[in-house]
Motif scaffolding. Structure first.
Motif, PDB file in Angstrom:
ATOM      1  N   PHE A 101      41.988  -4.914  34.476  1.00 18.83           N
ATOM      2  CA  PHE A 101      42.386  -4.159  32.609  1.00 18.83           C
ATOM      3  C   PHE A 101      42.857  -4.176  31.694  1.00 18.83           C
ATOM      4  O   PHE A 101      42.729  -4.424  31.060  1.00 18.83           O
ATOM      5  N   ILE A 102      44.485  -3.364  32.520  1.00 23.43           N
ATOM      6  CA  ILE A 102      45.877  -3.957  31.450  1.00 23.43           C
ATOM      7  C   ILE A 102      45.872  -4.843  30.438  1.00 23.43           C
ATOM      8  O   ILE A 102      46.135  -5.680  30.056  1.00 23.43           O
ATOM      9  N   PRO A 103      46.480  -6.051  31.839  1.00 23.76           N
ATOM     10  CA  PRO A 103      46.385  -7.063  31.316  1.00 23.76           C
ATOM     11  C   PRO A 103      45.167  -8.265  30.740  1.00 23.76           C
ATOM     12  O   PRO A 103      45.259  -8.977  29.845  1.00 23.76           O
ATOM     13  N   ILE A 104      43.519  -8.012  30.988  1.00 24.21           N
ATOM     14  CA  ILE A 104      42.966  -8.360  30.013  1.00 24.21           C
ATOM     15  C   ILE A 104      43.318  -7.797  29.019  1.00 24.21           C
ATOM     16  O   ILE A 104      43.183  -8.746  27.585  1.00 24.21           O
ATOM     17  N   LEU A 105      43.121  -6.849  28.555  1.00 27.13           N
ATOM     18  CA  LEU A 105      43.665  -6.186  26.849  1.00 27.13           C
ATOM     19  C   LEU A 105      44.659  -6.987  25.876  1.00 27.13           C
ATOM     20  O   LEU A 105      44.207  -7.389  25.335  1.00 27.13           O
ATOM     21  N   GLN A 106      45.794  -7.045  27.307  1.00 24.84           N
ATOM     22  CA  GLN A 106      47.331  -8.292  26.995  1.00 24.84           C
ATOM     23  C   GLN A 106      46.423  -9.099  26.193  1.00 24.84           C
ATOM     24  O   GLN A 106      47.007  -9.697  25.238  1.00 24.84           O
ATOM     25  N   THR A 107      45.575  -9.738  26.841  1.00 20.25           N
ATOM     26  CA  THR A 107      44.891 -11.016  26.916  1.00 20.25           C
ATOM     27  C   THR A 107      43.883 -11.532  25.365  1.00 20.25           C
ATOM     28  O   THR A 107      44.027 -12.503  24.708  1.00 20.25           O
ATOM     29  N   LEU A 108      43.523 -10.687  25.176  1.00 16.98           N
ATOM     30  CA  LEU A 108      42.555  -9.987  23.609  1.00 16.98           C
ATOM     31  C   LEU A 108      42.915 -11.205  22.791  1.00 16.98           C
ATOM     32  O   LEU A 108      42.170 -11.742  22.227  1.00 16.98           O
ATOM     33  N   PRO A 109      44.117 -10.541  22.314  1.00 17.77           N
ATOM     34  CA  PRO A 109      44.335 -11.320  21.322  1.00 17.77           C
ATOM     35  C   PRO A 109      44.394 -13.165  20.770  1.00 17.77           C
ATOM     36  O   PRO A 109      43.907 -12.969  19.720  1.00 17.77           O
ATOM     37  N   THR A 128      31.558  -8.980  27.697  1.00 18.97           N
ATOM     38  CA  THR A 128      31.269  -8.560  28.734  1.00 18.97           C
ATOM     39  C   THR A 128      32.438  -8.589  30.030  1.00 18.97           C
ATOM     40  O   THR A 128      32.377  -7.480  31.085  1.00 18.97           O
ATOM     41  N   GLU A 129      32.909  -9.779  30.088  1.00 15.76           N
ATOM     42  CA  GLU A 129      34.080  -9.196  30.834  1.00 15.76           C
ATOM     43  C   GLU A 129      35.294  -8.291  30.863  1.00 15.76           C
ATOM     44  O   GLU A 129      35.352  -7.948  32.410  1.00 15.76           O
ATOM     45  N   LEU A 130      35.123  -7.917  29.522  1.00 15.06           N
ATOM     46  CA  LEU A 130      36.049  -6.010  29.373  1.00 15.06           C
ATOM     47  C   LEU A 130      35.509  -5.412  29.724  1.00 15.06           C
ATOM     48  O   LEU A 130      35.812  -4.888  31.067  1.00 15.06           O
ATOM     49  N   ALA A 131      33.879  -5.479  30.019  1.00 18.86           N
ATOM     50  CA  ALA A 131      33.178  -4.483  30.156  1.00 18.86           C
ATOM     51  C   ALA A 131      33.101  -4.910  31.658  1.00 18.86           C
ATOM     52  O   ALA A 131      33.678  -2.816  32.583  1.00 18.86           O
ATOM     53  N   THR A 132      33.203  -5.278  32.126  1.00 17.01           N
ATOM     54  CA  THR A 132      32.987  -5.288  34.181  1.00 17.01           C
ATOM     55  C   THR A 132      34.430  -4.823  33.981  1.00 17.01           C
ATOM     56  O   THR A 132      34.177  -3.877  35.423  1.00 17.01           O
ATOM     57  N   VAL A 133      35.129  -5.345  33.680  1.00 17.75           N
ATOM     58  CA  VAL A 133      36.596  -4.901  34.785  1.00 17.75           C
ATOM     59  C   VAL A 133      37.074  -3.410  33.840  1.00 17.75           C
ATOM     60  O   VAL A 133      37.968  -2.725  34.972  1.00 17.75           O
ATOM     61  N   ALA A 134      36.402  -3.150  32.887  1.00 18.68           N
ATOM     62  CA  ALA A 134      36.821  -1.469  32.287  1.00 18.68           C
ATOM     63  C   ALA A 134      35.965  -1.311  33.930  1.00 18.68           C
ATOM     64  O   ALA A 134      36.506   0.273  34.251  1.00 18.68           O
ATOM     65  N   ILE A 135      34.663  -1.693  34.075  1.00 16.79           N
ATOM     66  CA  ILE A 135      33.758   0.125  34.944  1.00 16.79           C
ATOM     67  C   ILE A 135      34.310  -0.361  36.230  1.00 16.79           C
ATOM     68  O   ILE A 135      34.309   1.047  36.888  1.00 16.79           O
ATOM     69  N   ALA A 170      39.511  -2.753  19.695  1.00 20.03           N
ATOM     70  CA  ALA A 170      39.032  -2.367  17.588  1.00 20.03           C
ATOM     71  C   ALA A 170      40.193  -3.902  16.957  1.00 20.03           C
ATOM     72  O   ALA A 170      39.837  -4.454  16.526  1.00 20.03           O
ATOM     73  N   ASP A 171      41.894  -4.185  17.791  1.00 21.88           N
ATOM     74  CA  ASP A 171      41.859  -5.141  16.885  1.00 21.88           C
ATOM     75  C   ASP A 171      41.953  -6.541  17.337  1.00 21.88           C
ATOM     76  O   ASP A 171      41.256  -7.291  16.649  1.00 21.88           O
ATOM     77  N   TYR A 172      41.568  -6.292  18.817  1.00 23.15           N
ATOM     78  CA  TYR A 172      40.757  -8.544  18.707  1.00 23.15           C
ATOM     79  C   TYR A 172      39.019  -7.790  18.316  1.00 23.15           C
ATOM     80  O   TYR A 172      38.776  -9.345  17.511  1.00 23.15           O
ATOM     81  N   LEU A 173      38.354  -7.285  18.094  1.00 25.14           N
ATOM     82  CA  LEU A 173      36.836  -7.587  17.341  1.00 25.14           C
ATOM     83  C   LEU A 173      37.678  -7.517  15.664  1.00 25.14           C
ATOM     84  O   LEU A 173      36.932  -8.381  15.155  1.00 25.14           O
ATOM     85  N   ARG A 174      38.809  -6.760  15.366  1.00 25.78           N
ATOM     86  CA  ARG A 174      38.862  -7.249  14.152  1.00 25.78           C
ATOM     87  C   ARG A 174      39.419  -8.295  13.734  1.00 25.78           C
ATOM     88  O   ARG A 174      38.758  -9.169  12.425  1.00 25.78           O
ATOM     89  N   ALA A 175      40.260  -9.186  14.484  1.00 27.52           N
ATOM     90  CA  ALA A 175      40.628 -10.624  14.194  1.00 27.52           C
ATOM     91  C   ALA A 175      39.320 -11.451  15.079  1.00 27.52           C
ATOM     92  O   ALA A 175      39.284 -12.295  14.216  1.00 27.52           O
ATOM     93  N   GLU A 176      38.524 -10.985  15.739  1.00 27.57           N
ATOM     94  CA  GLU A 176      37.200 -12.205  15.854  1.00 27.57           C
ATOM     95  C   GLU A 176      35.882 -11.936  14.527  1.00 27.57           C
ATOM     96  O   GLU A 176      35.678 -12.354  13.809  1.00 27.57           O
ATOM     97  N   ARG A 177      36.568 -10.624  13.281  1.00 26.57           N
ATOM     98  CA  ARG A 177      35.897 -10.162  12.142  1.00 26.57           C
ATOM     99  C   ARG A 177      36.624 -11.056  11.241  1.00 26.57           C
ATOM    100  O   ARG A 177      35.933 -11.915  10.222  1.00 26.57           O
TER     101      ARG A 177
END
Length: 188
Positions: free
Chosen positions: A61-69, A82-89, A131-138
């Motif tokens: 979970f932490i590595p996938i969060l780190q790759t988001l930017p 969806t990939e992030l959510a599956t790993v989070a679960i 939220a930072d990833y979504l901000r970059a996508e926005r």
């Protein structure tokens, strides 16, 4: 395999089976095939070992969060979420025995909180990273300009946490299916 890795593997199994409060360093050392002294050569205490297990033996979970930017603007946004959510679960479900133990003892919770602060980590960091990833996508025009990104991050990760929690009590839909459903309902 390195001694530290053997200890981490054994600790992950013991902690997931018994929870932190019911797992002893003696039991972890025995499961690893080492003495407690060997365990303490690699970890300050049981909480230090638990944090290492969460970071190094839990779902990634932490590595996938780190790759988001770096993933902003890459691939399909909903597939990434969806990939992030599956790993989070998976992370939440696998971590419940340890999380419950942490919250059952104020001293352990305090030590864990202090260690997370010292490493600039904590559960809020997942929401912040999303939220930072979504901000970059926005900013790239791939998310609605008026979307409340803090709320979207909290809703998605909160749904993942709740799904993982409920699956400890009752059969529910598969993790990947749940993750796809959560992401599909987000207004992005």
């Amino acid at each position: 395999m390195a001694t530290r890795d053997v200890i981490l593997d054994a600790a992950a199994k013991v902690l997931r089976t018994h929870g932190l409060a019911n797992a002893t360093t003696r039991e972890i050392a025995r499961a690893a095939g080492f003495s407690e002294a060997t365990l303490y050569k690699h970890f300050r205490d049981k909480v230090d070992l638990m944090v290492a297990v969460l970071h190094e033996r839990g779902p990634q979970f932490i590595p996938i969060l780190q790759t988001l930017p770096a993933r902003a603007g890459e691939g399909d946004l909903r597939e990434t979420l969806t990939e992030l959510a599956t790993v989070a679960i998976g992370f939440y479900r696998d971590g419940f025995p340890m999380f419950a133990s942490i919250f059952s003892d104020p001293a352990i919770l305090g030590a864990h909180r202090d260690q997370l602060r010292a490493q600039n980590l904590g559960p809020h960091r997942a929401n912040d990273a999303l939220a930072d990833y979504l901000r970059a996508e926005r900013d790239l025009g791939r998310v609605r300009p008026d979307a409340d990104l803090v709320a979207v991050a909290a809703l998605l990760l909160g749904a993942c946490f709740q799904h993982a929690f409920i699956t400890n009590f009752a059969d529910r839909r598969a993790d990947a299916e749940a993750a796809r459903g959560f992401v599909a309902e987000l207004r992005l």
